[in-house]
Design a protein around this motif. Structure first.
Motif, short mmCIF file in Angstrom:
data_model
loop_
_atom_site.label_atom_id
_atom_site.label_comp_id
_atom_site.label_asym_id
_atom_site.label_seq_id
_atom_site.Cartn_x
_atom_site.Cartn_y
_atom_site.Cartn_z
N UNK A 42 -4.71 -2.05 17.86
CA UNK A 42 -4.41 -3.43 18.21
C UNK A 42 -5.65 -4.27 18.48
N UNK A 43 -6.84 -3.69 18.29
CA UNK A 43 -8.05 -4.51 18.32
C UNK A 43 -8.26 -5.22 16.99
N UNK A 44 -7.47 -4.86 15.96
CA UNK A 44 -7.54 -5.52 14.66
C UNK A 44 -6.32 -6.44 14.50
N UNK A 45 -6.49 -7.48 13.67
CA UNK A 45 -5.38 -8.41 13.42
C UNK A 45 -4.23 -7.66 12.77
N UNK A 46 -4.53 -6.75 11.85
CA UNK A 46 -3.46 -6.01 11.17
C UNK A 46 -2.72 -5.10 12.14
N UNK A 47 -3.47 -4.49 13.05
CA UNK A 47 -2.82 -3.65 14.06
C UNK A 47 -1.91 -4.47 14.96
N UNK A 48 -2.36 -5.69 15.31
CA UNK A 48 -1.53 -6.55 16.15
C UNK A 48 -0.31 -7.06 15.38
N UNK A 49 -0.45 -7.19 14.06
CA UNK A 49 0.71 -7.56 13.26
C UNK A 49 1.80 -6.49 13.36
N UNK A 50 1.38 -5.24 13.32
CA UNK A 50 2.35 -4.16 13.47
C UNK A 50 3.01 -4.22 14.83
N UNK A 51 2.20 -4.48 15.87
CA UNK A 51 2.74 -4.56 17.22
C UNK A 51 3.70 -5.74 17.38
N UNK A 52 3.48 -6.80 16.58
CA UNK A 52 4.36 -7.97 16.63
C UNK A 52 5.65 -7.76 15.83
N UNK A 53 5.76 -6.61 15.16
CA UNK A 53 6.99 -6.30 14.44
C UNK A 53 6.98 -6.64 12.97
N UNK A 54 5.82 -6.99 12.41
CA UNK A 54 5.75 -7.25 10.97
C UNK A 54 5.81 -5.94 10.21
N UNK A 55 6.44 -5.96 9.05
CA UNK A 55 6.47 -4.78 8.20
C UNK A 55 5.12 -4.62 7.49
N UNK A 56 4.91 -3.45 6.89
CA UNK A 56 3.68 -3.22 6.14
C UNK A 56 3.56 -4.20 4.98
N UNK A 57 4.68 -4.49 4.32
CA UNK A 57 4.66 -5.43 3.19
C UNK A 57 4.30 -6.83 3.67
N UNK A 58 4.84 -7.24 4.82
CA UNK A 58 4.50 -8.57 5.36
C UNK A 58 3.02 -8.64 5.73
N UNK A 59 2.50 -7.57 6.30
CA UNK A 59 1.09 -7.55 6.68
C UNK A 59 0.19 -7.61 5.45
N UNK A 60 0.56 -6.87 4.39
CA UNK A 60 -0.22 -6.92 3.15
C UNK A 60 -0.21 -8.34 2.56
N UNK A 61 0.97 -8.92 2.51
CA UNK A 61 1.08 -10.27 1.96
C UNK A 61 0.30 -11.28 2.77
N UNK A 62 0.40 -11.18 4.10
CA UNK A 62 -0.33 -12.10 4.96
C UNK A 62 -1.83 -11.94 4.77
N UNK A 63 -2.29 -10.71 4.64
CA UNK A 63 -3.72 -10.48 4.42
C UNK A 63 -4.19 -11.14 3.13
N UNK A 64 -3.38 -11.03 2.08
CA UNK A 64 -3.74 -11.66 0.81
C UNK A 64 -3.80 -13.17 0.94
#
Length: 373
Positions: free
Chosen positions: A200-222
């Motif tokens: 959770x020190x990374x934005x992607x890790x916090x995305x997971x903690x916020x309940x985003x799916x892996x696909x949502x996190x990948x798309x958001x990163x792009x």
């Protein structure tokens, strides 16, 4: 001709004169084969706030980016799904969060930049901004600390994708989609690895903690990768050039930044697809029509560069959108711009040479060499 006009002509030698010609035709005008063109800030804001004008229909940003990023990346979403994803992401982009991230990532690069200027060196601000914007977006997508070479490489990848789009583009070709997917798949893999690490020190890790799916996190990163590097990297050199050319004294940095954004308009054109019969100004639009908000014309109608003049309400930050689609990454962009500009202004820099970039979507400098005055 001023330097900003030269940048636009270098980037869009045919589309830019057409865009400025459209400004003379009135606040709203229907152009066969192009769409309904909006040149007025108040009308533009009304369109952006009206859910009948969508980002996921024919002729909208969805036509460009859905084949590359998938259907759920804010850039091409509407309705409850869009609002739900936005609510999950917003806690990651509060001013406090992004200021801490920027301060951490740019501490050493800004210290080195300040030292070089202090020694009297001539610095290519364009290259420096590519490295710094690349480093920040690397941290956002979960790559951690990177070398200057890696930051430049990732920035060049993003620039390659964005440069496929012109002011006239309706959709990418199959070849362009394939190239963009190769670039963004690499970004998605980096993001997913950070997501799965649950750090959770990374934005992607916090995305997971916020309940985003892996696909949502990948798309958001792009999406962050495509939009989060070019805006800052292209704007700061133009900001410094404007201050140099107008011999502007900076008493209020935030006001100067906003006025420079009005002149440079980070998003010169916005697209919307009409989903229900409506009126845009005096023009009736129907489902399937395309609305082109020429943000550049809306902004430039308010006169030349003048940081002492306050923006009217209808114009404020229009280049970042309005309402439910206001750019979620705005606080991050502003934090980066403030951090770099503060260092540059502390050295009272001046421009010694410059060269306009060609074949780019967002007009910018290929090189802008500065030194401490």
């Amino acid at each position: 001709m001023n330097h900003e006009a030269r940048l636009y002509l270098a980037a869009h030698p045919f589309a830019y004169p057409l865009m400025r010609l459209l400004a003379r035709l009135g606040p709203v005008v229907r152009i066969p084969g192009l769409g309904v063109v909006v040149n007025d800030a108040a009308t533009a804001r009304a369109v952006l706030m009206d859910d009948r004008f969508r980002k996921d229909g024919p002729g909208s940003p969805g036509d460009l980016w859905t084949p590359v990023l998938g259907p759920s990346v804010l850039l091409n979403m509407e309705g409850p799904g869009h609002l739900a994803l936005r609510r999950k992401l917003m806690p990651l982009f509060t001013p406090a969060c992004v200021s801490a991230l920027v301060a951490d990532v740019l501490r050493e690069p800004l210290s080195e930049l300040s030292a070089r200027l202090g020694r009297g060196e001539t610095v290519d601000l364009v290259d420096a901004m590519r490295v710094m914007a690349g480093a920040v977006i690397c941290r956002v997508i979960g790559l951690g600390e990177v070398s200057e070479a890696r930051a430049r490489e990732l920035f060049a990848d993003g620039e390659r994708v964005v440069s496929m789009v012109s002011l006239r583009s309706r959709r990418l070709t199959d070849r362009q989609v394939a190239v963009a997917r190769r670039v963004l798949d690499k970004i998605g893999d980096i993001a997913q690895a950070a997501y799965e690490a649950e750090d959770e020190s990374t934005v992607m890790g916090r995305m997971r903690a916020q309940g985003l799916s892996a696909a949502e996190a990948r798309g958001a990163a792009g999406a962050f990768f495509l939009t989060g590097t070019e805006t800052v990297a292209t704007f700061v050199p133009r900001l410094i050039a404007l201050l140099h050319d107008h011999r502007t004294r900076v008493d209020d940095l935030d006001r100067v930044i906003e006025e420079a954004m009005r002149i440079t308009t980070p998003t010169p054109v916005m697209l919307r697809s009409v989903s229900a019969t409506a009126r845009v100004g005096r023009v009736t639009v129907r489902p399937g029509d395309r609305v082109l908000i020429v943000t550049h014309n809306c902004a430039r109608a308010h006169g030349p560069f003048d940081p002492s003049r306050r923006h009217p309400p209808e114009l404020r930050q229009l280049w970042f959108g309005a309402g439910p689609h206001f750019c979620i990454g705005y606080p991050l962009a502003l934090a980066e711009i403030r951090a770099v500009a503060s260092v540059l202004l502390s050295h009272n820099v001046r421009v010694v040479r410059r060269r306009a970039a060609r074949g780019v979507l967002i007009p910018t400098y290929e090189h802008l060499w500065i030194t401490a005055a």
